[in-house]
Design a protein around this motif. Structure first.
Motif, short mmCIF file in Angstrom:
data_model
loop_
_atom_site.label_atom_id
_atom_site.label_comp_id
_atom_site.label_asym_id
_atom_site.label_seq_id
_atom_site.Cartn_x
_atom_site.Cartn_y
_atom_site.Cartn_z
N ILE A 25 0.86 -1.27 0.11
CA ILE A 25 -0.06 -0.01 0.07
C ILE A 25 0.93 1.34 0.06
O ILE A 25 0.50 2.16 -0.97
N ALA A 29 1.24 4.00 -3.02
CA ALA A 29 0.96 5.53 -2.68
C ALA A 29 2.21 6.34 -3.11
O ALA A 29 2.07 7.48 -3.54
N GLN A 32 2.16 6.92 -6.76
CA GLN A 32 1.16 7.82 -6.95
C GLN A 32 1.53 9.30 -6.84
O GLN A 32 1.42 10.16 -7.63
N MET A 41 -4.66 11.30 -5.52
CA MET A 41 -4.96 10.33 -4.84
C MET A 41 -6.06 10.09 -3.99
O MET A 41 -6.39 11.02 -3.53
N ILE A 46 -5.40 4.22 -4.43
CA ILE A 46 -4.33 3.65 -3.70
C ILE A 46 -4.52 2.18 -3.78
O ILE A 46 -3.97 1.29 -4.00
N LYS A 64 -6.88 8.26 3.48
CA LYS A 64 -5.65 8.49 2.57
C LYS A 64 -4.60 9.25 3.55
O LYS A 64 -3.33 8.98 3.13
#
Length: 204
Positions: A25, A29, A32, A41, A46, A64
């Protein structure tokens, strides 16, 4: 018996499935962030990039912003380790040079995370806490270097704690501006090294 202990030791240090999922994860992230910054995002983007469902995402992170805070924490933990290692076996001047070089390396390799930390700290408390705690820890390490170099250890405005705190925040801003403007991190490092050594009275 010795082999059994070794197997148990390896099992203890091996990352769990949850650890690997959380790492995926955070890696997603960071990709991104590299591609378009935090604005584009969402939890959904994600989760999709990490290859999990939205529901699975919430098993690991609540939002987030929680992911961003964890990403900042992971990055600054690496930086703190690198700066501590630079200080471990070096004279004050060399320790400062190595520490600044390691800081520049982190901005070069994880600049989008560091930039997000600076920009989101005023508005996202979890990010601010992660970033500020790292800056405080780095200041503590470099304060020790400054005191070894002869800067007084008191609590006055010209003593190590105050001087180093100002230098650390200045360093953050100089690297941030260099990254933001696409400037040379090597030149920023050279300038910062000069300022640190001159301020602390360390011969180059």
């Amino acid at each position: 018996m010795g082999e059994e202990k070794e197997v148990r030791r390896r099992r203890k240090v091996a990352p769990t499935k949850g650890d690997l999922r959380e790492r995926a994860i955070l890696d997603a992230a960071e990709r991104q962030l590299d591609a378009g910054g935090p604005e584009g995002m969402t939890v959904e983007t994600i989760a999709k990039a990490a290859g999990i469902t939205r529901g699975a995402f919430y098993f690991y992170f609540g939002s987030k912003n929680d992911v961003l805070a964890a990403l900042v924490q992971r990055t600054v933990s690496i930086l703190r380790g690198a700066v501590d290692a630079a200080d471990a076996a070096a004279a004050p001047g060399e320790a400062l040079r190595r520490g600044l070089e390691q800081t520049a390396r982190m901005w070069r390799e994880h600049g989008t995370v560091m930039r997000a930390a600076v920009e989101l700290s005023p508005v996202v408390p979890a990010v601010d806490e992660a970033w500020r705690s790292a800056v405080i820890a780095l200041a503590a390490t470099t304060r020790g270097i400054a005191e070894r170099a002869g800067t007084p250890s008191g609590s006055g405005p010209r003593d190590a704690a105050a001087v180093v705190a100002a230098l650390v925040w200045m360093t953050e801003r100089v690297f941030y501006q260099a990254h933001l403007a696409g400037g040379s991190l090597d030149e920023a490092t050279a300038t910062l090294t000069h300022i640190w050594l001159t301020t602390l009275g360390i011969q180059p």
